[in-house]
Design a protein around this motif. Structure first.
Motif, PDB file in Angstrom:
ATOM      1  N   ILE A 150       0.828  -1.201   0.000  1.00 57.82           N
ATOM      2  CA  ILE A 150       0.000   0.000   0.000  1.00 57.82           C
ATOM      3  C   ILE A 150       0.870   1.263   0.000  1.00 57.82           C
ATOM      4  O   ILE A 150       1.837   1.361   0.762  1.00 57.82           O
ATOM      5  CB  ILE A 150      -0.912   0.016   1.233  1.00 57.82           C
ATOM      6  N   THR A 243      -2.558   2.294  -4.402  1.00 53.44           N
ATOM      7  CA  THR A 243      -3.242   3.055  -3.361  1.00 53.44           C
ATOM      8  C   THR A 243      -4.344   2.192  -2.746  1.00 53.44           C
ATOM      9  O   THR A 243      -4.751   1.180  -3.339  1.00 53.44           O
ATOM     10  CB  THR A 243      -3.866   4.327  -3.946  1.00 53.44           C
ATOM     11  N   PRO A 244      -4.866   2.584  -1.586  1.00 47.23           N
ATOM     12  CA  PRO A 244      -5.989   1.830  -1.010  1.00 47.23           C
ATOM     13  C   PRO A 244      -7.159   1.688  -1.979  1.00 47.23           C
ATOM     14  O   PRO A 244      -7.784   0.622  -2.057  1.00 47.23           O
ATOM     15  CB  PRO A 244      -6.363   2.659   0.215  1.00 47.23           C
ATOM     16  N   THR A 245      -7.445   2.743  -2.742  1.00 46.22           N
ATOM     17  CA  THR A 245      -8.554   2.683  -3.701  1.00 46.22           C
ATOM     18  C   THR A 245      -8.252   1.692  -4.818  1.00 46.22           C
ATOM     19  O   THR A 245      -9.128   0.915  -5.238  1.00 46.22           O
ATOM     20  CB  THR A 245      -8.829   4.078  -4.292  1.00 46.22           C
ATOM     21  N   GLU A 276      -1.940  -0.997   8.260  1.00 51.58           N
ATOM     22  CA  GLU A 276      -2.260  -0.132   7.117  1.00 51.58           C
ATOM     23  C   GLU A 276      -3.460  -0.667   6.346  1.00 51.58           C
ATOM     24  O   GLU A 276      -4.331   0.090   5.935  1.00 51.58           O
ATOM     25  CB  GLU A 276      -1.056  -0.010   6.180  1.00 51.58           C
ATOM     26  N   PHE A 277      -3.495  -1.966   6.150  1.00 51.95           N
ATOM     27  CA  PHE A 277      -4.602  -2.561   5.402  1.00 51.95           C
ATOM     28  C   PHE A 277      -5.924  -2.340   6.134  1.00 51.95           C
ATOM     29  O   PHE A 277      -6.932  -1.964   5.531  1.00 51.95           O
ATOM     30  CB  PHE A 277      -4.353  -4.050   5.165  1.00 51.95           C
ATOM     31  N   LEU A 280      -6.738   1.546   6.057  1.00 52.01           N
ATOM     32  CA  LEU A 280      -6.873   2.248   4.781  1.00 52.01           C
ATOM     33  C   LEU A 280      -7.732   1.510   3.755  1.00 52.01           C
ATOM     34  O   LEU A 280      -8.543   2.129   3.058  1.00 52.01           O
ATOM     35  CB  LEU A 280      -5.485   2.505   4.188  1.00 52.01           C
ATOM     36  N   VAL A 281      -7.561   0.196   3.649  1.00 52.24           N
ATOM     37  CA  VAL A 281      -8.299  -0.555   2.626  1.00 52.24           C
ATOM     38  C   VAL A 281      -9.663  -1.005   3.138  1.00 52.24           C
ATOM     39  O   VAL A 281     -10.664  -0.897   2.429  1.00 52.24           O
ATOM     40  CB  VAL A 281      -7.479  -1.771   2.135  1.00 52.24           C
ATOM     41  N   GLU A 284     -12.410   1.538   2.854  1.00 48.82           N
ATOM     42  CA  GLU A 284     -12.835   1.707   1.460  1.00 48.82           C
ATOM     43  C   GLU A 284     -13.782   0.586   1.043  1.00 48.82           C
ATOM     44  O   GLU A 284     -14.786   0.812   0.360  1.00 48.82           O
ATOM     45  CB  GLU A 284     -11.608   1.746   0.544  1.00 48.82           C
TER      46      GLU A 284
END
Length: 320
Positions: A150, A243-245, A276-277, A280-281, A284
């Motif tokens: 990421i 990126t997360p998106t 982070e996952f 951030l993910v 989303e």
């Protein structure tokens, strides 16, 4: 249960690994035995009567008397039945034999496909085989491994991926790649292509991993060094750097296009990349309605949407 190397067999009293089909037959019987053991106490077997001193109803605790090709087990288990009924059975293996075993026994299948088309074919095949074995497609969840790198931008994610690859010691990576392919690669140049490989039928180790790695090298024209990076970091699983998106986009595509029921996330480092996952993910995915916002159950089985199995000994008269 099946594993893939002679070194593993040598830890269990064997000089070499049994043949591929034989290993899976043994695994099939092993699953039969452990399911019987997990079911050997019925759900309401415990009485815990302090006055009489009786802990369990003897009519609801069952001996197995299993006598098979590989195992001889009297039973019962020395533990009551768990809140899940049985632990979730997770299997990894994509060979034809592995797919048949998964369709019969597995509740989660851990896979390592690189392309959407490969993943879709596997998904359809295993679900169809499950139905042919009298199961519902929902009884078995297909969950590919994802190695997510990421970054705030795609460029940042690619730089991070390159830094991770630089940490791989060539000698260690070469050893792992050689093991995956059942071929000693130490005499070949790192920046050259793979040598000629044996036919799939000649492989007695991990057939599906051999096929996955060799086809990846051929499809993408990878050198041995490039293949080392793919095998040592993601273990041959799909890498998504972005990126997360962008990562959420690719996960959504596979999920909505019938390639999987979910994913096994394999963070490059712990705990940082896992945090982070999740930070951030996951948000989303939640915004897209693809991930729960709260838990509705308390067990792994419930989280996966799997039904709780009834004890096969329920209403049985065979007891201790």
């Amino acid at each position: 249960m099946t594993s893939g190397r002679d070194e593993e067999a040598q830890n269990f009293g064997l000089a070499a690994h049994p043949g591929h089909e034989e290993r899976y037959e043994r695994a099939r019987e092993f699953v039969e035995v452990v399911n019987k053991l997990w079911d050997s106490w019925e759900d309401d077997a415990i009485i815990a009567d302090q006055v009489s001193g009786q802990f369990a109803d003897p009519d609801k605790v069952h001996e197995l008397h299993h006598r098979g090709q590989s195992f001889s087990v009297r039973g019962p288990l020395n533990l009551p039945r768990s809140p899940q009924g049985r632990p979730v059975i997770i299997q990894a293996g994509a060979s034809e034999t592995g797919r048949r075993l998964a369709a019969e026994t597995a509740e989660v299948v851990f896979t390592a496909w690189q392309t959407l088309e490969e993943a879709q074919r596997f998904y359809r095949d295993v679900k169809s085989l499950a139905v042919a074995n009298g199961r519902s497609p929902e009884d078995i969840k297909i969950m590919p491994g994802i190695y997510a790198v990421i970054g705030a931008t795609e460029e940042e994610a690619k730089v991070k991926e390159a830094l991770l690859q630089e940490q791989v010691l060539p000698a260690v990576g070469l050893s792992m790649l050689s093991a995956s392919l059942n071929v000693d690669l130490t005499s070949f140049p790192l920046d050259g292509p793979l040598p000629d490989l044996p036919e799939l039928a000649a492989i007695n180790g991990g057939k599906s991993r051999f096929q996955l790695v060799s086809e990846m090298a051929r499809r993408e024209g990878l050198t041995i060094r490039q293949l080392i990076y793919r095998v040592t970091g993601a273990r041959g699983h799909r890498t998504i750097a972005g990126t997360p998106t962008q990562i959420a986009d690719q996960l959504e595509e596979w999920f909505r296009q019938g390639a999987c029921d979910g994913f096994n996330i394999m963070p490059p480092t712990l705990p940082g990349d896992l945090e982070e996952f999740t930070q951030l993910v996951i948000p989303e995915l939640q915004r897209r309605g693809l991930f729960r916002t709260e838990y509705t159950g308390t067990t792994l089985r419930e989280h996966l949407g799997l039904t709780r199995p009834v004890s096969q000994f329920a209403n049985s008269s065979s007891a201790i």
